[in-house]
Design a protein around this motif. Structure first.
Motif, short mmCIF file in Angstrom:
data_model
loop_
_atom_site.label_atom_id
_atom_site.label_comp_id
_atom_site.label_asym_id
_atom_site.label_seq_id
_atom_site.Cartn_x
_atom_site.Cartn_y
_atom_site.Cartn_z
N TRP A 13 0.65 -1.33 0.12
CA TRP A 13 -0.06 -0.01 -0.19
C TRP A 13 0.87 1.32 -0.07
O TRP A 13 0.34 2.45 -0.13
CB TRP A 13 -0.97 0.09 1.16
CG TRP A 13 -0.46 -0.35 2.27
CD1 TRP A 13 -0.22 -1.58 2.90
CD2 TRP A 13 0.13 0.48 3.41
NE1 TRP A 13 0.29 -1.63 4.39
CE2 TRP A 13 0.62 -0.14 4.52
CE3 TRP A 13 0.52 1.83 3.42
CZ2 TRP A 13 1.42 0.29 5.45
CZ3 TRP A 13 1.32 2.40 4.49
CH2 TRP A 13 1.58 1.48 5.26
N ILE A 57 -8.10 6.15 0.58
CA ILE A 57 -7.96 6.27 2.21
C ILE A 57 -9.10 6.95 2.26
O ILE A 57 -9.25 7.90 2.07
CB ILE A 57 -6.57 6.90 2.50
CG1 ILE A 57 -5.38 6.08 2.17
CG2 ILE A 57 -6.68 7.00 4.07
CD1 ILE A 57 -3.87 6.84 2.26
N GLY A 116 -6.84 2.12 3.19
CA GLY A 116 -6.70 2.54 4.53
C GLY A 116 -7.64 3.38 4.83
O GLY A 116 -8.78 3.79 4.20
N LYS A 143 -5.65 -3.74 5.23
CA LYS A 143 -6.11 -2.27 5.21
C LYS A 143 -5.27 -1.54 6.49
O LYS A 143 -5.55 -2.06 7.67
CB LYS A 143 -7.66 -2.10 5.25
CG LYS A 143 -8.31 -3.00 4.43
CD LYS A 143 -8.37 -2.59 3.01
CE LYS A 143 -9.34 -3.70 2.20
NZ LYS A 143 -9.77 -3.03 0.91
N PHE A 144 -4.71 -0.37 6.19
CA PHE A 144 -4.24 0.21 7.43
C PHE A 144 -5.09 1.12 8.15
O PHE A 144 -5.98 1.70 7.54
CB PHE A 144 -2.65 0.86 6.97
CG PHE A 144 -2.56 1.81 5.87
CD1 PHE A 144 -2.95 2.94 6.36
CD2 PHE A 144 -2.65 1.65 4.65
CE1 PHE A 144 -3.30 4.23 5.26
CE2 PHE A 144 -2.80 2.63 3.71
CZ PHE A 144 -3.13 3.88 4.27
#
Length: 184
Positions: A13, A57, A116, A143-144
């Motif tokens: 990512w 994001i 994210g 996913k962050f």
């Protein structure tokens, strides 16, 4: 910035310039500090702007960033950390701040366009969470999460791009991150 823990893809990512999409739940959050981002919030955003585009994001604005200098208000302390004198156990405070709900997290985890999320609170989970389902769900899907994101009051719902620049820390579960948003 807590990182995904799902192995070899955890670095993928960082190789592109993501789109910033913003959902504003400040009005609800200011009335109820335990409020969460819901599937209805996601559906309402999509009805106005369409589907998320890869790579996105998702930023969640709760308005909590304005309380950064007031620790008790920012974390929503119900009580302070204390040591029980009889059992000698540490009792941690109960927190009250908004987050991303478990059901919304499941939808975000299943959306391939989302890479994210970011939020202007101490955690992507609501402060009163004990099991951290949003962390588990999103990180399991690689996913962050960006926590303690600053003032997002100028970030539009669409049209901005975002850079998340984490400090490399070997073996850590997260670390400091500089978040830059380029407004349209």
């Amino acid at each position: 910035m807590p990182r995904p823990t799902s192995g070899k893809e955890a670095g993928l990512w960082t190789k592109f310039l993501p789109i910033a999409a913003l959902i504003d739940i400040e009005a609800r959050s200011q009335k109820d500090p335990d409020s969460i981002l819901t599937p209805d919030d996601l559906a309402e955003w999509k009805s106005q702007y369409g589907s998320f585009k890869h790579p996105t994001i998702l930023l969640v604005r709760t308005g909590n960033a304005k309380y950064w200098s007031d620790r008790a208000r920012y974390f929503g302390y119900e009580n302070d950390t204390v040591v029980d004198t009889e059992s000698n156990e540490i009792q941690t405070p109960t927190f009250h701040f908004p987050g991303i709900g478990a059901e919304a997290a499941r939808l975000l985890a299943d959306d391939p366009a989302i890479v994210g999320v970011g939020i202007d609170t101490p955690s992507i989970d609501a402060g009163n969470s004990k099991t951290f389902p949003t962390h588990v769900t999103l990180f399991s899907a690689n996913k962050f999460g960006l926590e303690h994101v600053g003032d997002m009051s100028r970030v539009p719902a669409t049209g901005a791009t975002i850079l998340a620049l984490p400090m490399k820390i070997g073996g850590g579960s997260g670390g400091p991150c500089r978040v830059l948003v380029r407004l349209p």
